[in-house]
Scaffold this motif. Sequence first.
Motif, short mmCIF file in Angstrom:
data_model
loop_
_atom_site.label_atom_id
_atom_site.label_comp_id
_atom_site.label_asym_id
_atom_site.label_seq_id
_atom_site.Cartn_x
_atom_site.Cartn_y
_atom_site.Cartn_z
N GLY A 191 4.05 60.39 40.73
CA GLY A 191 3.81 59.68 39.48
C GLY A 191 3.32 58.26 39.65
N GLY A 192 3.46 57.67 40.85
CA GLY A 192 2.98 56.31 41.07
C GLY A 192 4.10 55.29 40.97
N ILE A 193 3.71 54.04 40.82
CA ILE A 193 4.68 52.94 40.78
C ILE A 193 5.26 52.82 39.37
CG2 ILE A 193 2.99 51.17 40.24
CD1 ILE A 193 4.59 49.35 42.18
N ASP A 194 6.55 52.49 39.30
CA ASP A 194 7.22 52.30 38.02
C ASP A 194 8.05 51.03 38.09
OD1 ASP A 194 8.62 52.36 35.67
OD2 ASP A 194 9.46 54.36 35.96
N LEU A 195 7.59 49.99 37.40
CA LEU A 195 8.30 48.71 37.38
C LEU A 195 8.98 48.47 36.04
CD1 LEU A 195 5.51 46.57 39.08
CD2 LEU A 195 7.49 47.61 40.15
N SER A 196 9.05 49.50 35.19
CA SER A 196 9.53 49.31 33.83
C SER A 196 11.05 49.22 33.72
CB SER A 196 9.03 50.46 32.95
OG SER A 196 9.62 51.68 33.37
N THR A 197 11.76 49.67 34.73
CA THR A 197 13.22 49.70 34.63
C THR A 197 13.84 49.42 36.00
OG1 THR A 197 15.09 51.02 33.87
CG2 THR A 197 13.36 52.20 35.02
N ASN A 198 15.13 49.49 36.09
CA ASN A 198 15.86 49.31 37.34
C ASN A 198 15.42 50.37 38.34
OD1 ASN A 198 18.00 49.79 39.32
ND2 ASN A 198 19.18 48.32 38.13
N GLU A 199 15.23 49.99 39.60
CA GLU A 199 14.70 50.94 40.59
C GLU A 199 15.64 52.12 40.84
OE1 GLU A 199 15.48 49.13 44.90
OE2 GLU A 199 14.35 47.80 43.61
N ALA A 200 16.91 52.01 40.51
CA ALA A 200 17.85 53.13 40.67
C ALA A 200 17.73 54.13 39.53
CB ALA A 200 19.28 52.60 40.76
N GLN A 201 16.99 53.78 38.48
CA GLN A 201 16.91 54.64 37.30
C GLN A 201 15.53 55.27 37.10
OE1 GLN A 201 18.15 51.78 34.38
NE2 GLN A 201 20.27 52.46 34.48
N ASN A 251 9.84 61.21 41.16
CA ASN A 251 8.44 61.24 41.59
C ASN A 251 7.74 59.90 41.43
OD1 ASN A 251 8.35 61.29 38.80
ND2 ASN A 251 6.57 62.63 38.72
N ASN A 252 8.51 58.81 41.23
CA ASN A 252 7.96 57.45 41.13
C ASN A 252 8.54 56.58 42.24
OD1 ASN A 252 8.06 58.46 38.10
ND2 ASN A 252 6.41 56.99 38.32
N SER A 253 7.96 55.41 42.42
CA SER A 253 8.44 54.47 43.41
C SER A 253 8.48 53.06 42.81
CB SER A 253 7.53 54.46 44.64
OG SER A 253 7.92 53.43 45.52
N PRO A 254 9.50 52.26 43.18
CA PRO A 254 9.53 50.89 42.70
C PRO A 254 8.73 49.93 43.56
CG PRO A 254 11.50 51.34 43.94
CD PRO A 254 10.72 52.63 43.88
N ASP A 255 8.18 50.41 44.70
CA ASP A 255 7.50 49.52 45.62
C ASP A 255 6.35 50.27 46.28
OD1 ASP A 255 6.68 47.61 47.41
OD2 ASP A 255 8.46 47.73 48.67
N MET A 256 5.12 49.86 46.00
CA MET A 256 3.94 50.53 46.57
C MET A 256 3.05 49.53 47.28
SD MET A 256 4.21 53.71 45.74
CE MET A 256 2.59 54.27 46.10
N LEU A 257 3.65 48.53 47.92
CA LEU A 257 2.90 47.41 48.46
C LEU A 257 1.77 47.83 49.41
CD1 LEU A 257 2.60 44.36 48.66
CD2 LEU A 257 4.25 44.40 50.50
N ASN A 258 2.03 48.68 50.36
CA ASN A 258 1.00 49.01 51.35
C ASN A 258 0.56 50.47 51.29
OD1 ASN A 258 0.46 46.55 52.66
ND2 ASN A 258 2.45 46.66 53.63
N PHE A 259 0.55 51.03 50.09
CA PHE A 259 0.13 52.42 49.94
C PHE A 259 -0.96 52.52 48.88
CE2 PHE A 259 4.33 52.96 51.75
CZ PHE A 259 4.10 53.94 52.68
N SER A 260 -1.79 53.52 49.06
CA SER A 260 -2.75 53.87 48.03
C SER A 260 -2.70 55.39 47.89
CB SER A 260 -4.16 53.41 48.40
OG SER A 260 -4.59 54.06 49.57
N ILE A 261 -3.20 55.90 46.79
CA ILE A 261 -3.19 57.33 46.53
C ILE A 261 -4.62 57.83 46.58
CG2 ILE A 261 -2.57 59.10 44.84
CD1 ILE A 261 -0.47 57.13 43.78
N ASP A 262 -4.85 58.91 47.35
CA ASP A 262 -6.20 59.45 47.44
C ASP A 262 -6.47 60.42 46.29
OD1 ASP A 262 -5.02 61.87 48.11
OD2 ASP A 262 -5.58 61.78 50.22
N GLU A 263 -7.66 61.01 46.28
CA GLU A 263 -8.07 61.88 45.17
C GLU A 263 -7.20 63.13 45.05
OE1 GLU A 263 -10.32 62.54 48.86
OE2 GLU A 263 -10.24 60.81 47.55
N ARG A 264 -6.51 63.54 46.12
CA ARG A 264 -5.62 64.71 46.06
C ARG A 264 -4.22 64.34 45.59
NH1 ARG A 264 -5.24 66.42 51.90
NH2 ARG A 264 -4.94 64.19 51.94
#
Length: 108
Positions: A26-36, A40-53
């Motif tokens: 699902g990608g990065i989610d900064l909308s709430t507490n990272e424990a909640q 399928n989301n992550s609170p930290d995507m600093l050095n990652f990117s998502i490819d077309e797949r």
Amino acid sequence: MAQKPQLFDLPNPPPNPPNLRIGPFGGIDLSTNEAQINQNNSPDMLNFSIDERGSLNKRTGYERVFQRSLGPGKINGIFEYRKEDGTKELLIAHGGKLYRLDDLNEME
């Protein structure tokens, strides 16, 4: 009198944990507490990117714009300056000095 070494029966190592599969990512989610956030989301995507797949890849870095170095130390900021006539200039603050990008390109 020498003592015999004491032998111990060691338990078998635990099995490797199963792989955790998360999909679809699902990608990065900064909308709430990272424990909640959803699994399928992550609170930290600093050095990652998502490819077309939808797979995660390590971000490879940045392209070098010009070969000349400004010297030791960090760049304190990069700013876009808008003149009264509407034109824009890119300014770079480094080591107590202010550089125009056009001036740096002419030094190459």
